[in-house]
Design a protein around this motif. Sequence first.
Motif, mmCIF file in Angstrom:
data_model
loop_
_atom_site.group_PDB
_atom_site.id
_atom_site.type_symbol
_atom_site.label_atom_id
_atom_site.label_comp_id
_atom_site.label_asym_id
_atom_site.label_seq_id
_atom_site.Cartn_x
_atom_site.Cartn_y
_atom_site.Cartn_z
ATOM 1 N N LYS A 152 50.754 143.651 -95.840
ATOM 2 C CA LYS A 152 51.296 142.360 -95.415
ATOM 3 C C LYS A 152 52.708 142.116 -95.929
ATOM 4 C CE LYS A 152 46.849 140.009 -94.845
ATOM 5 N NZ LYS A 152 45.996 138.861 -95.264
ATOM 6 N N LYS A 188 54.846 143.465 -90.397
ATOM 7 C CA LYS A 188 53.496 142.968 -90.622
ATOM 8 C C LYS A 188 53.631 141.569 -91.206
ATOM 9 C CE LYS A 188 49.022 143.749 -90.585
ATOM 10 N NZ LYS A 188 48.431 144.835 -91.404
ATOM 11 N N ASP A 189 53.095 140.594 -90.500
ATOM 12 C CA ASP A 189 53.222 139.198 -90.927
ATOM 13 C C ASP A 189 54.677 138.809 -91.141
ATOM 14 O OD1 ASP A 189 50.502 139.096 -90.809
ATOM 15 O OD2 ASP A 189 50.173 138.924 -92.973
ATOM 16 N N ARG A 191 57.194 140.656 -92.039
ATOM 17 C CA ARG A 191 57.910 141.388 -93.077
ATOM 18 C C ARG A 191 58.058 142.856 -92.682
ATOM 19 N NH1 ARG A 191 58.495 138.609 -97.836
ATOM 20 N NH2 ARG A 191 57.312 136.666 -98.018
#
Length: 426
Positions: A152, A188-189, A191
Motif C-alpha cells: 500500500k 497502489k492506493d 502511492r
Amino acid sequence: MNVRRRGSAAALAVIAVLGAAAAPAAAADPSPSASASAPSQPSQPSTPSTPSTLFGTTDPQYDGVWRQSLALLAQDTAGVLPSSGAVDWLTGQQCANGAFAPYRADTAKACDAKTMVDTNSTAAAVQALWAVGGHGDAVEDALAWLKSVQNKDGGWGYSPGGASDANSTSVVIGALTATGTDPERVEKDGRSPYDALLASALSCAEDGGAFGYPDQDGKLLANADATAAGVLGALGKGLVTEAGEKTDTAATCADADQPTREQAAANGAAHLARALAEDGHLKSALGGSADQPDYGNTADAVVALAAQGGVEKAAEPLAWLKKNAAKWAEQSGPAAYAQLIFAAHATGTDPRAFGGTDLVEKLNATGPAPRGVTDTATISAQDAEQDEKKDDSGFGVRWIVGGCLVVAIAVAVGLVLRARTKKQQP
C-alpha cells in the motif's frame, strides 16, 4: 503500461535471408559458435543440485534464479549470446502466476502456497529475459505478479506482503524501467514505488543521507547495500546502467522537507563516497570478526556512483576492484563476475581487460557455453533496432556468420524499415 509484445516479422525476415548460412545453435548446448574472444567452454558436470544449464556449481537453493539472471544479463551486456539452454532453464523456473522462487528443483510440480516466491528473483528474471529477448509473455506475466503484490505504500518487500525495503523496491523499479514501464504510473492506493523508496531515505544529519534497511523492529538503519540500490532506484535505473552526467561538485548531502528523487540519489551517493573515501572499498563484519572488504557492495557502489555523478565519482573504488576483486569473483561465482561486468559497463571499462582479468571469459566458464558473440558494429546496429533484439519469436540477428551476415542484416533491416514506414503512413 503493459509490456509490448514484439511482432515476429522482423526475425522471420532475417531468418529467410540468412537461410542455411546462419542456423543458430539453439537445439543443443554446448555450441561451437563462440568466437576466439569468448571461447567455447565445456558445460559444467550435471549433478542433482547443479543442472548443466545452470551457472555456478554451488547449491542453487537460495540464489539459483538470481545468479542465473545476473549471468544472462551480464552476458548480454558484454555482447555474448547466452546458451539457449541457460535461458530455457530460467524460464522453466517461472510459476504459472508469473512469479519466480529462488530455485525450484522439480519444475514439473506446480507452484503452490508453500512455494517461496519472492520479488527479487522475479524482478531480476524480468531484466534478464527482457535483455535476451524472445520471452515477452514470461516478462509480462512476471510484471503482472509484481504489480499484484505491491504494498500500500507503493513499494515491495522481499516476500509478498513483507514490509517494503529499499533493495526490493529498487530492483522492481529496475524491472519496470527496463521494460519501458513508468514506475510513477504503477500505483497502489495512490502511492508509487518512488514514494516508498523516498520513505527509506534517511536524514543527512543523523545518517549521512543513506538509504535504510529495516531491522527486526522495523527501524530503518543506514545500510550500504540498501544505499547503492536506493541510488539506482531513485534514478529509475536497473541492474545495468551507463554513467550519468558528470558533476563537478563535491559529494554533499542536503536535507529537505520533501526531497526529490534526484536529491535522494545525490544524498545516497554522498554517503557512499564518504564510506569509500578511507580505503577505496566498503567493509563488512562477518560473525563478529574484524571488518572485511565488501567486494560485492563495492561493485554495486561503483555502479551507483557512476550513474549518479559520472565515471570520475567511481574512479577510486573502480581502481580498487580492478586490483583486488579477481580472486573474490573466482571464489564467489557467476553473480560476482556479473556484478563486476555491470561496474565495468557503468564506467565505460572493458570487461575483457579488467585489471588483467577477462571477466567475460571467466563468467562464460561458469556455465553452459554461449551460442556466440557479437562485434561492436553489430551491437550498435542492435541498439538502433531494439525491437528486433527483443522479438518475441526468440530469434535475434546477432550471429557471427562471416561476410554473409553483413549483407543479410542490411537486407533484413531494410525490410523492417520499409514495413515501419508503410505502417506509419496515414
